[in-house]
Design an enzyme around this catalytic site. Structure first.
Site, PDB file in Angstrom:
ATOM      1  N   THR A 157     -12.106  42.526  13.402  1.00  0.00           N
ATOM      2  CA  THR A 157     -11.759  43.712  14.555  1.00  0.00           C
ATOM      3  C   THR A 157     -12.276  44.812  14.069  1.00  0.00           C
ATOM      4  OG1 THR A 157      -9.144  44.896  14.183  1.00  0.00           O
ATOM      5  CG2 THR A 157      -9.763  44.443  11.826  1.00  0.00           C
ATOM      6  N   ASP A 158     -11.954  45.549  15.600  1.00  0.00           N
ATOM      7  CA  ASP A 158     -12.477  46.624  16.151  1.00  0.00           C
ATOM      8  C   ASP A 158     -11.822  47.908  14.919  1.00  0.00           C
ATOM      9  OD1 ASP A 158      -9.465  46.675  16.895  1.00  0.00           O
ATOM     10  OD2 ASP A 158     -10.534  47.341  19.111  1.00  0.00           O
ATOM     11  N   GLU A 159     -10.602  47.690  14.260  1.00  0.00           N
ATOM     12  CA  GLU A 159     -10.044  47.989  13.833  1.00  0.00           C
ATOM     13  C   GLU A 159     -10.770  49.068  12.320  1.00  0.00           C
ATOM     14  OE1 GLU A 159      -5.765  47.786  13.125  1.00  0.00           O
ATOM     15  OE2 GLU A 159      -5.506  47.116  15.058  1.00  0.00           O
TER      16      GLU A 159
ATOM     17  N   ALA B  54      -5.695  35.684   8.593  1.00  0.00           N
ATOM     18  CA  ALA B  54      -5.262  36.705   7.556  1.00  0.00           C
ATOM     19  C   ALA B  54      -4.590  37.112   8.049  1.00  0.00           C
ATOM     20  CB  ALA B  54      -6.244  37.879   7.918  1.00  0.00           C
TER      21      ALA B  54
ATOM     22  N   ILE C 298      -5.070  33.725  17.300  1.00  0.00           N
ATOM     23  CA  ILE C 298      -6.450  33.070  18.659  1.00  0.00           C
ATOM     24  C   ILE C 298      -6.838  31.821  17.623  1.00  0.00           C
ATOM     25  CG2 ILE C 298      -8.645  34.668  18.112  1.00  0.00           C
ATOM     26  CD1 ILE C 298      -7.428  36.801  17.232  1.00  0.00           C
TER      27      ILE C 298
ATOM     28  N   TYR D 110      -3.850  47.099   6.750  1.00  0.00           N
ATOM     29  CA  TYR D 110      -5.119  46.306   6.677  1.00  0.00           C
ATOM     30  C   TYR D 110      -6.163  46.791   7.780  1.00  0.00           C
ATOM     31  CZ  TYR D 110      -6.333  43.234  11.323  1.00  0.00           C
ATOM     32  OH  TYR D 110      -6.454  42.339  12.131  1.00  0.00           O
TER      33      TYR D 110
ATOM     34  N   LYS E  34      -9.410  44.702   6.266  1.00  0.00           N
ATOM     35  CA  LYS E  34     -10.572  43.561   6.857  1.00  0.00           C
ATOM     36  C   LYS E  34     -11.758  44.161   6.651  1.00  0.00           C
ATOM     37  CE  LYS E  34      -9.952  40.647   9.380  1.00  0.00           C
ATOM     38  NZ  LYS E  34     -10.169  39.522   9.416  1.00  0.00           N
TER      39      LYS E  34
HETATM   40  P1  NAD Z   1      -2.257  35.800  13.407  1.00  0.00           P
HETATM   41  O1  NAD Z   1      -1.172  36.777  12.287  1.00  0.00           O
HETATM   42  O2  NAD Z   1      -1.620  34.945  14.446  1.00  0.00           O
HETATM   43  O3  NAD Z   1      -2.916  34.196  12.113  1.00  0.00           O
HETATM   44  C1  NAD Z   1      -3.318  33.893  11.157  1.00  0.00           C
HETATM   45  C2  NAD Z   1      -3.239  32.746  10.865  1.00  0.00           C
HETATM   46  O4  NAD Z   1      -3.514  32.780   9.251  1.00  0.00           O
HETATM   47  C3  NAD Z   1      -1.528  32.180  10.810  1.00  0.00           C
HETATM   48  O5  NAD Z   1      -1.849  31.037  10.665  1.00  0.00           O
HETATM   49  C4  NAD Z   1      -0.881  32.033   9.251  1.00  0.00           C
HETATM   50  O6  NAD Z   1      -0.686  30.780   8.574  1.00  0.00           O
HETATM   51  C5  NAD Z   1      -3.178  31.967   8.739  1.00  0.00           C
HETATM   52  N1  NAD Z   1      -3.112  32.233   7.177  1.00  0.00           N
HETATM   53  C6  NAD Z   1      -1.912  33.266   6.748  1.00  0.00           C
HETATM   54  N2  NAD Z   1      -2.449  33.808   5.748  1.00  0.00           N
HETATM   55  C7  NAD Z   1      -2.986  32.578   4.886  1.00  0.00           C
HETATM   56  C8  NAD Z   1      -3.556  31.808   3.934  1.00  0.00           C
HETATM   57  N3  NAD Z   1      -3.827  32.859   2.460  1.00  0.00           N
HETATM   58  N4  NAD Z   1      -4.390  30.809   3.595  1.00  0.00           N
HETATM   59  C9  NAD Z   1      -4.059  30.057   4.666  1.00  0.00           C
HETATM   60  N5  NAD Z   1      -3.740  30.625   5.897  1.00  0.00           N
HETATM   61  C10 NAD Z   1      -3.277  31.682   5.790  1.00  0.00           C
HETATM   62  O7  NAD Z   1      -3.518  36.486  13.082  1.00  0.00           O
HETATM   63  P2  NAD Z   1      -4.874  36.197  14.693  1.00  0.00           P
HETATM   64  O8  NAD Z   1      -4.119  37.501  15.683  1.00  0.00           O
HETATM   65  O9  NAD Z   1      -4.443  34.693  15.432  1.00  0.00           O
HETATM   66  O10 NAD Z   1      -6.619  37.204  14.124  1.00  0.00           O
HETATM   67  C11 NAD Z   1      -6.697  36.072  13.541  1.00  0.00           C
HETATM   68  C12 NAD Z   1      -7.948  36.707  12.948  1.00  0.00           C
HETATM   69  O11 NAD Z   1      -8.245  37.660  13.900  1.00  0.00           O
HETATM   70  C13 NAD Z   1      -7.543  38.003  11.775  1.00  0.00           C
HETATM   71  O12 NAD Z   1      -8.510  37.409  10.926  1.00  0.00           O
HETATM   72  C14 NAD Z   1      -7.601  39.280  12.351  1.00  0.00           C
HETATM   73  O13 NAD Z   1      -7.979  39.930  11.939  1.00  0.00           O
HETATM   74  C15 NAD Z   1      -8.278  38.754  13.891  1.00  0.00           C
HETATM   75  N6  NAD Z   1      -8.569  39.443  14.947  1.00  0.00           N
HETATM   76  C16 NAD Z   1      -7.500  39.487  15.584  1.00  0.00           C
HETATM   77  C17 NAD Z   1      -7.434  40.526  16.849  1.00  0.00           C
HETATM   78  C18 NAD Z   1      -5.773  40.262  18.059  1.00  0.00           C
HETATM   79  O14 NAD Z   1      -5.723  41.464  18.662  1.00  0.00           O
HETATM   80  N7  NAD Z   1      -5.053  39.253  17.708  1.00  0.00           N
HETATM   81  C19 NAD Z   1      -8.703  41.093  17.391  1.00  0.00           C
HETATM   82  C20 NAD Z   1      -9.099  40.891  16.824  1.00  0.00           C
HETATM   83  C21 NAD Z   1      -9.863  40.305  14.878  1.00  0.00           C
HETATM   84  O1  DAU Z   2      -6.917  45.736  17.546  1.00  0.00           O
HETATM   85  C1  DAU Z   2      -7.074  44.332  17.122  1.00  0.00           C
HETATM   86  C2  DAU Z   2      -6.205  45.195  16.490  1.00  0.00           C
HETATM   87  O2  DAU Z   2      -4.704  44.078  17.433  1.00  0.00           O
HETATM   88  C3  DAU Z   2      -5.775  43.326  15.618  1.00  0.00           C
HETATM   89  O3  DAU Z   2      -6.741  43.737  14.526  1.00  0.00           O
HETATM   90  C4  DAU Z   2      -4.908  43.116  14.950  1.00  0.00           C
HETATM   91  O4  DAU Z   2      -4.265  42.315  13.538  1.00  0.00           O
HETATM   92  C5  DAU Z   2      -3.984  43.339  15.933  1.00  0.00           C
HETATM   93  O5  DAU Z   2      -2.259  43.033  15.483  1.00  0.00           O
HETATM   94  C6  DAU Z   2      -3.941  44.537  16.578  1.00  0.00           C
HETATM   95  O6  DAU Z   2      -3.650  45.569  16.267  1.00  0.00           O
HETATM   96  P1  DAU Z   2      -2.317  46.420  17.138  1.00  0.00           P
HETATM   97  O7  DAU Z   2      -1.658  47.726  15.656  1.00  0.00           O
HETATM   98  O8  DAU Z   2      -3.376  47.160  17.892  1.00  0.00           O
HETATM   99  O9  DAU Z   2      -1.728  45.788  17.745  1.00  0.00           O
HETATM  100  P2  DAU Z   2       0.302  45.962  18.217  1.00  0.00           P
HETATM  101  O10 DAU Z   2       0.721  44.764  19.281  1.00  0.00           O
HETATM  102  O11 DAU Z   2       1.154  46.127  16.887  1.00  0.00           O
HETATM  103  O12 DAU Z   2       0.134  47.394  18.679  1.00  0.00           O
HETATM  104  C7  DAU Z   2      -0.118  47.526  19.894  1.00  0.00           C
HETATM  105  C8  DAU Z   2       0.076  49.644  20.214  1.00  0.00           C
HETATM  106  O13 DAU Z   2       1.223  49.262  20.627  1.00  0.00           O
HETATM  107  C9  DAU Z   2      -0.167  49.855  19.249  1.00  0.00           C
HETATM  108  O14 DAU Z   2      -0.700  50.992  19.486  1.00  0.00           O
HETATM  109  C10 DAU Z   2       0.925  50.190  18.318  1.00  0.00           C
HETATM  110  C11 DAU Z   2       1.858  50.038  19.484  1.00  0.00           C
HETATM  111  N1  DAU Z   2       3.523  49.815  19.762  1.00  0.00           N
HETATM  112  C12 DAU Z   2       2.876  48.659  18.730  1.00  0.00           C
HETATM  113  C13 DAU Z   2       4.879  47.650  18.621  1.00  0.00           C
HETATM  114  C14 DAU Z   2       4.848  46.450  18.330  1.00  0.00           C
HETATM  115  C15 DAU Z   2       4.662  50.164  20.209  1.00  0.00           C
HETATM  116  O15 DAU Z   2       4.517  51.354  20.614  1.00  0.00           O
HETATM  117  N2  DAU Z   2       5.507  49.873  19.331  1.00  0.00           N
HETATM  118  C16 DAU Z   2       5.773  48.517  19.053  1.00  0.00           C
HETATM  119  O16 DAU Z   2       7.116  47.958  19.329  1.00  0.00           O
END
Ligand code: NAD
Ligand code: DAU
Length: 360
Positions: A140-142, A88, A17, A166, A170
Site C-alpha cells: 500500500t502507499d500508506e 491481510a 481486490i 495497519y 504492512k
Molecule cells: P480485504 O480486507 O477486502 O480482503 C482481505 C482478504 O484477506 C479477505 O478475503 C480475508 O478473508 C483474507 N484474510 C485475512 N486474514 C487472513 C488470513 N490470516 N489467512 C488467509 N486469508 C486471510 O482487503 P483488500 O482491500 O482487498 O486488500 C487486499 C490487499 O491489498 C491487502 O494486502 C491490502 O493491504 C492491499 N491494498 C489494499 C488497498 C485498498 O485500497 N483496498 C490499496 C493498496 C493495497
Molecule cells: O491508500 C491505500 C489504503 O486505502 C489501503 O492500504 C487500505 O487497506 C484501505 O483501507 C484504504 O485506507 P484508507 O484509510 O485511506 O481508506 P478508508 O476508506 O477507511 O478512508 C478513506 C478516507 O476517508 C480516509 O481519509 C478516512 C476517511 N473516512 C473514512 C471513513 C470510513 C471518513 O472521513 N469517514 C469514514 O466513515
C-alpha cells in the site's frame, strides 16, 4: 486432472481486490491453475467469486496463512511456482482498535508464507518443474507515511514512514519480503497501490459505506475537517497492474500504482451524494445535509499521492477508467446489489459495528 502450465497461489482472493485478481487470472490464463487461499474473515466472501467458482483451472482452499504446516503442504502438493500475496487485515480504523490481529496476519502471516515458500523453493534452485518462482507482495502507499499539500507524490524511492498500526504492519511485511531476497535470494517483487474503489468492497470503507448511507438517508460521518486527500484507482485497473507486475516486473523491483486522481475527502463525498441522488431519481444533491463532521481518526494521515510513472514507462500500464465513469459504475453496482451488502453486513461485521459505534 489436466496438466497445467504453472500453478499460482493467490492469498486473500475472497476479499475486495483479491476477487478481481482471481477472476482476471482464471479467465485470462486457462492454462494456469489458480489456487485461492483465504481464511474467510469478515472481509472474505465467496459470493464475490460465484461467476468463476466452477472453472476447471480454479480451486478454493479455506486456510489461514499463519498456518505453516498447511501452507507448506499446499505449496508442495500443488507444485506452486508463484504466490501473489494479498491476504491481510486492511481497515485502518480496526487497526487502531485492535492492532494485534494486524501483526498476526500481516506480519506473521507474511513471514509464515515466505518461510514455507523458501523451504519448498530453495532446494529446487528457486524453480518448480522448470518454472522460475516468484513471490509477489501486494502493498500500500500508506507505508510511505503522509504528505503535506504541495509535497511531491511518493516515488519508489520514498522512505518508509508508516503511522497507523495497519501501515506499520504492512511496512514490516514488506521489509520481511525484501529480507528474503537479500538473505536467501528469493525472487520477489512488490507493488504499492493507492486507494481502490469498485464492486465488492466491504462497506466499512469510505465509498461503499457512504453510498449505502445515502441510499437510506443515514448520516455521512466525515472524519475531522474532510480536508484529507487520497488518490483513487478503479479496482480492475489495479488487477491489470498486478498481472503486469507479476509477469513482467523486474525481480526485486517495486512499482507504485495510482490513479493520477487525488481528491479531498469532502469533495469526493459531495460527488458521491450527487451521483447517488441522481441515480436514485432524487433532486440534485438532495442528501447533502447528511454530511456530519465527527471526531478525527487518530493519527489520520493528511495526504497520500503516488507517482506511477515507473510502471507507466517500464510496463506500459495506465488506468483505463476516468474517475467520473468509475464512480458512476460503482454507485450503480452497490445500489443494484443490496443483497450482497445485506449478506456481508450480517454476522461478525454487525457485532463489530455495534461495539464500535453503538448502533447499526
Ligand atoms: P480485504 O480486507 O477486502 O480482503 C482481505 C482478504 O484477506 C479477505 O478475503 C480475508 O478473508 C483474507 N484474510 C485475512 N486474514 C487472513 C488470513 N490470516 N489467512 C488467509 N486469508 C486471510 O482487503 P483488500 O482491500 O482487498 O486488500 C487486499 C490487499 O491489498 C491487502 O494486502 C491490502 O493491504 C492491499 N491494498 C489494499 C488497498 C485498498 O485500497 N483496498 C490499496 C493498496 C493495497
Ligand atoms: O491508500 C491505500 C489504503 O486505502 C489501503 O492500504 C487500505 O487497506 C484501505 O483501507 C484504504 O485506507 P484508507 O484509510 O485511506 O481508506 P478508508 O476508506 O477507511 O478512508 C478513506 C478516507 O476517508 C480516509 O481519509 C478516512 C476517511 N473516512 C473514512 C471513513 C470510513 C471518513 O472521513 N469517514 C469514514 O466513515
Amino acid at each position: 486432472m489436466k496438466k497445467f502450465e504453472r500453478t499460482i497461489m493467490i492469498t486473500g482472493g475472497a476479499g475486495f481486490i483479491g476477487n478481481h485478481v482471481v477472476r482476471l487470472f482464471v479467465r485470462k490464463y486457462p492454462d494456469y491453475h489458480i489456487i485461492n487461499v483465504d481464511k474467510l474473515t469478515y472481509a472474505g466472501n465467496l459470493a464475490n467469486l460465484r461467476d468463476i467458482e466452477n472453472q476447471p483451472n480454479y480451486t478454493f482452499v479455506k486456510a489461514d496463512i499463519c498456518d505453516y504446516e498447511n501452507m507448506s503442504r499446499l505449496l508442495a502438493e500443488n507444485n506452486v511456482d508463484g504466490i501473489i500475496h494479498l491476504a491481510a487485515e486492511t481497515h485502518v480504523d480496526r487497526s487502531i482498535k485492535d492492532p494485534f490481529v494486524f501483526a498476526r496476519t500481516n506480519v506473521m502471516g507474511t513471514l509464515t508464507l515466505l518461510h514455507a515458500a523458501k523451504t519448498y523453493w530453495e532446494p529446487q534452485g528457486w524453480k518448480v518443474e522448470g518454472n522460475p518462482v516468484r513471490f509477489y507482495q501486494i502493498s500500500t502507499d500508506e507505508v510511505y507515511g503522509s504528505l503535506s499539500f504541495g509535497d511531491k507524490p511518493f516515488t519508489e524511492k520514498s522512505k518508509y514512514d508508516p503511522h497507523s498500526p495497519y501501515s506499520a504492519s504492512k511496512a514490516s511485511a514488506d521489509h520481511f519480503v525484501r529480507s528474503f531476497h537479500d538473505t536467501f535470494g528469493m525472487p520477489v517483487v512488490l507493488s504499492n497501490c493507492s486507494n481502490n474503489y469498485g464492486p465488492y468492497q466491504f462497506p466499512e470503507k469510505l465509498i461503499p459505506l457512504f453510498i449505502n448511507n445515502i441510499r437510506y438517508r443515514k448520516p455521512l460521518p466525515v472524519y475531522g475537517s474532510g480536508e484529507n486527500v487520497r488518490d483513487w484507482l478503479y479496482v480492475e485497473d489495479h488487477a491489470r497492474a498486478i498481472d503486469l507486475v507479476f509477469h513482467k516486473g523486474e525481480t526485486y523491483g517495486t512499482y507504485n500504482i495510482g490513479g493520477f486522481n487525488e481528491w479531498k475527502n469532502i469533495d469526493l463525498i459531495k460527488v458521491l451524494v450527487k451521483v447517488t441522488d441522481k441515480i436514485l431519481g432524487r433532486p440534485e444533491s438532495a442528501d447533502i445535509d447528511l454530511i456530519t463532521y465527527v471526531s478525527d481518526r487518530k493519527g489520520h494521515d493528511l495526504r497520500y499521492a503516488i507517482d506511477s510513472s515507473k510502471i507507466t514507462k517500464e510496463l506500459g500500464w495506465m488506468p483505463s477508467l476516468q474517475f467520473e465513469e468509475g464512480i458512476e459504475k460503482t454507485v450503480r453496482w452497490y445500489l443494484d446489489n443490496q443483497d450482497w451488502l445485506d449478506n456481508v453486513t450480517s454476522g461478525d461485521y454487525q457485532l463489530y459495528y455495534e461495539s464500535m459505534y453503538g448502533h447499526r
